[in-house]
Scaffold this motif. Structure first.
Motif, mmCIF file in Angstrom:
data_model
loop_
_atom_site.group_PDB
_atom_site.id
_atom_site.type_symbol
_atom_site.label_atom_id
_atom_site.label_comp_id
_atom_site.label_asym_id
_atom_site.label_seq_id
_atom_site.Cartn_x
_atom_site.Cartn_y
_atom_site.Cartn_z
ATOM 1 N N GLN A 249 7.154 17.402 -40.858
ATOM 2 C CA GLN A 249 7.067 18.221 -42.068
ATOM 3 C C GLN A 249 6.028 17.662 -43.035
ATOM 4 O OE1 GLN A 249 8.515 21.126 -42.713
ATOM 5 N NE2 GLN A 249 9.454 21.092 -40.684
ATOM 6 N N GLU A 250 6.022 16.350 -43.148
ATOM 7 C CA GLU A 250 5.054 15.720 -44.052
ATOM 8 C C GLU A 250 3.622 15.862 -43.526
ATOM 9 O OE1 GLU A 250 7.720 12.274 -46.188
ATOM 10 O OE2 GLU A 250 7.248 12.055 -44.071
ATOM 11 N N ALA A 251 3.507 15.791 -42.214
ATOM 12 C CA ALA A 251 2.177 15.969 -41.610
ATOM 13 C C ALA A 251 1.615 17.348 -41.957
ATOM 14 C CB ALA A 251 2.256 15.784 -40.096
ATOM 15 N N MET A 252 2.482 18.347 -42.009
ATOM 16 C CA MET A 252 2.031 19.695 -42.357
ATOM 17 C C MET A 252 1.514 19.743 -43.799
ATOM 18 S SD MET A 252 2.225 21.635 -39.787
ATOM 19 C CE MET A 252 1.822 20.227 -38.775
ATOM 20 N N LYS A 253 2.205 19.003 -44.664
ATOM 21 C CA LYS A 253 1.760 18.957 -46.065
ATOM 22 C C LYS A 253 0.383 18.310 -46.173
ATOM 23 C CE LYS A 253 6.412 18.854 -47.967
ATOM 24 N NZ LYS A 253 7.473 18.061 -48.596
ATOM 25 N N VAL A 254 0.204 17.209 -45.465
ATOM 26 C CA VAL A 254 -1.085 16.527 -45.490
ATOM 27 C C VAL A 254 -2.179 17.458 -44.955
ATOM 28 C CG1 VAL A 254 -2.436 14.554 -44.642
ATOM 29 C CG2 VAL A 254 -0.010 14.252 -45.202
ATOM 30 N N ALA A 255 -1.864 18.143 -43.875
ATOM 31 C CA ALA A 255 -2.850 19.027 -43.257
ATOM 32 C C ALA A 255 -3.243 20.155 -44.218
ATOM 33 C CB ALA A 255 -2.295 19.607 -41.958
#
Lengths: 401, 329
Positions: A249-255
């Motif tokens: 989920q956090e990776a999606m935010k970073v992306a």
């Protein structure tokens, strides 16, 4: 020991002066800066939650860098669980050796754009060891043919106008390619298509890695990464250890923050790859290498990053998402493009040069060409304090480390 | 093993001058304080007027850059970096006469008088202040900028001594660079450095109601200084002041905390590139529709003045110079 940097300063100043007189750089950068500014303003207005999301990402990047060792271990375990193979490369040499160990010689390799690839000079290394390597990103392909280096991290061939592209393509393809952008794109598409399906190896970078799942997030627009990572039987990811965040989920935010500040509402493609291609369609027996690669490797590269993470003044530099926004706002970059750089560019690139690619010899002259005007900090979604770090680098270049 | 670097000599010259002579260009205290003759400013008071010699040294910086670029007949940049050796005298630092021979009297007069004008403007608004005169020392901002932080730690002791002599509680800085280091760097280096730091702009803004309206035809455009706008957060104040004067302000495409740097900070090491950046900024400012550029920083003033093309109709002034029109009227 004393290192005389005076000549380095002179050579560097000359290259900056020359770049500032280059009409192609002037034309291209003027166009790029004004288009970046209007597009990013419009995009941020259309997705008004982005600024707040960037704040959140800043905090989670900071936490991630503080827990780098643990996250790396977790990410490597996740890759292995997904039936991929994970490697840790402490430095430049070991990263190259690991890659060569997987690839061997006499192979055809298709490669997506990666700043880490530039840092390692990976293509050149693989070529020296008897492989045929193709840059599949259009901009990188142009530079490969020109034996040139990137002038921007997101738009590497920003300084090459269509007329010069036509010239280099006509020579390479052995037929007249007109200075028409659509024609130029088409001729590369045809050429590359065959390479994707005959290559034994596909290499890509990754914009974000989720430690919990081992998911690699790769942002692109051309579709070359889809093909390079999907068609060949082997896919190798090379990624800096600073790209790891705890969860999917956090990776999606970073992306999302990354592409938004790289001026995209949504990019053409967001690839999420976490292991080899597989199927269980026949008798529920998992078999690898269905349509995509049968083998999946991830090389996590340190090469100075964990040293950077340990130093309070500099660890923030690892928050960089490589959106490239700061470069468009840098008055020095606006007139010199990537000449204000060694491999990494601009103010933030100066810090990366010192620790990761080039060392103080290359970084010191760059540090003194930074205006420390601070506009990059205004643009940066991570608010990285580049002027403070440049100040610290100057101090080190005066008094030694 | 400690790695030491041999750096371009111009850096050594500037830092040595600051440390030994209290000024980046080894200007004499009497020279930097010449503007105050006849004003009879007290040396003690609540409010200390601080020039740091920055406006006064502007034409000399240009001269230094020009002179060292002409020492060597070869490449321009080469000489900036390497050719200064001949100009250094072991005892006195740089050979001032050689370097300063080319400074035009009119430039010298203009930049010297900025301090006088600032003092008159503040007096006109009813401020009373003291001034250290010949004893005033440069803040050391360039030591901070150029990375000489360890030398700066020692140097600031001298500055603090002079400042303390005044008995002042508040220091008003003409240059945002001085204000920046006093506000953010000094407290980290000097224990008990608890002066209130304000800029010239702050003081004018506080009493802007007392300003007399100017009969000024046309509009002006503000070049926000990076330090003033981004570090010190001062940009609306400039607009308020001009509003009080009844002067129309046009805005450049990049302004306030998104302002574009004038190129000044890299002038000493990369003079040609600095010039290109300054010229571009002048053009960007002119896109506002006004050719009358106002700034509030000595280095911006000098860099933008130098960035004007030959025969360019643009006018570059410091806010201090602009405000002085009202004092004379």
């Amino acid at each position: 020991m004393t290192i005389d940097l005076r000549k380095d300063f002179v050579d560097y100043a000359k290259s900056l002066d020359k770049a500032s007189e280059d009409p192609n750089i002037k034309k291209a950068l003027t166009r790029a800066v004004s288009s970046y500014r209007s597009t990013v303003a419009e995009t941020l207005e259309r997705f008004p939650h982005t600024a707040e999301l960037a704040e959140e990402v800043r905090e989670l990047k900071s936490q991630s860098i503080a827990n780098l060792d643990k996250l790396l271990e977790q990410a490597m375990a996740s890759v292995e669980r997904n039936k991929g193979k994970a490697f840790y490369a402490k430095d430049h040499e070991s990263a190259l050796e690991i890659a060569l160990g997987i690839i061997g010689t006499n192979k055809t390799v298709v490669k997506g754009k990666s700043m880490l690839g530039e840092e390692l000079l990976l293509r050149e290394y693989l070529e020296e060891h008897g492989n045929e390597v193709w840059e599949t990103d259009l901009g990188e392909f142009i530079l490969q043919l020109r034996k040139d280096r990137p002038m921007h991290i997101v738009s590497p061939s920003i300084h090459v106008p269509r007329e010069q592209v036509a010239e280099v393509f006509s020579k390479f393809f052995g037929k007249e390619v007109p200075p028409d952008i659509a024609e130029e794109v088409k001729v590369v598409r045809e050429f590359m298509r065959e390479k994707y399906f005959t290559a034994e190896i596909g290499i890509s970078g990754a914009n974000v890695v989720a430690a919990d799942t081992g998911a690699m997030v790769i942002i692109e627009n051309e579709g070359n990464v889809r093909l390079s990572t999907g068609a060949p039987p082997v896919h190798i990811v090379i990624v800096g250890i600073e790209k790891i965040v705890p969860t999917f989920q956090e990776a999606m935010k970073v992306a999302e923050v990354t592409w938004r500040y790289a001026q995209y509402g949504i990019p053409g493609y967001v690839n999420i790859i976490s292991g080899p291609s597989k199927t269980g369609d026949i008798e529920k027996v998992t078999t690898y290498g269905a349509h995509g690669p049968k083998e999946f490797y991830v090389i996590f590269v340190d090469n100075g990053r964990s040293e950077m993470a340990k130093q309070e003044t500099f660890s923030e530099a690892l928050h960089c998402l490589r959106c490239g926004g700061c470069m468009y706002e840098c008055p020095v970059f606006q007139v010199t493009a990537g000449h204000f750089g060694h491999i990494y560019m601009g103010g933030i690139g100066t810090i990366w040069t010192a620790f990761v690619a080039g060392g103080m010899e290359k970084a010191a002259p760059m540090a003194y060409s930074c205006l420390r005007c601070g506009r990059c900090v205004e643009r940066c979604p991570m608010s990285i304090n580049v002027p403070a770090m440049v100040g610290e680098l100057r101090k080190r270049s005066i008094y030694g480390e | 093993m400690t790695m030491k670097n041999k750096m371009p000599m111009v850096l050594d010259i500037i830092s040595d001058n600051i440390i030994k002579h209290g000024n980046p260009l080894a200007l004499k205290g009497s020279e930097a304080a010449a503007w105050a003759k006849g004003l009879d400013l007290p040396v003690k008071g609540e409010l200390l007027f601080y020039t740091g010699g920055e406006y006064q040294m502007l034409p000399f910086i240009d001269s230094l850059v020009k002179t060292i670029t002409h020492v060597d007949q070869g490449s321009k940049v080469f000489s900036v970096m390497m050719g200064v050796r001949n100009l250094i005298e072991k005892k006195t630092g740089i050979n001032a006469e050689k370097i300063y021979a080319s400074v035009l009297a009119k430039d010298k007069d203009r930049y010297n008088s900025v301090c006088l004008k600032a003092a008159k403007v503040l007096q006109g608004l009813g401020y009373e202040f003291c001034y250290a005169g010949n004893e005033e020392l440069y803040s050391g901002a360039l030591l901070y900028e150029l990375g000489y932080l360890e030398d700066m730690r020692e140097y600031v002791e001298n500055v603090v001594e002079v400042v303390k002599k005044s008995g002042a509680k508040t220091i008003v800085c003409l240059s945002p660079h001085a204000a920046e280091v006093f506000k953010f760097v000094y407290p980290k280096m000097v224990e008990g450095f608890d002066f209130e730091i304000v800029t010239f702009v702050d003081l004018v803004w506080q009493r802007r109601d007392k300003l007399t309206k100017l009969q000024f035809p046309g509009a002006v455009v503000i070049h926000d200084s990076c330090r003033l706008a981004r570090e010190l957060g001062i940009h609306q104040e400039l607009r308020d002041i001009l509003d009080s004067l009844g002067v129309e302000v046009k805005e450049a495409p990049r302004n306030r905390d998104w302002t574009t740097c004038c190129g000044g900070p890299i002038k000493i090491l990369f003079p040609e590139l600095s010039h290109v950046i300054g010229s571009r900024r002048v053009n960007e400012l002119k896109e506002s529709g006004s050719e009358h550029i106002l700034t509030s920083c000595p280095y911006c003033l000098s860099a933008l003045e130098g960035g004007r093309a030959k025969g360019d109709s643009a006018i570059v002034e410091d806010l201090i110079e602009f405000l002085y029109r009202g004092v004379r009227a």
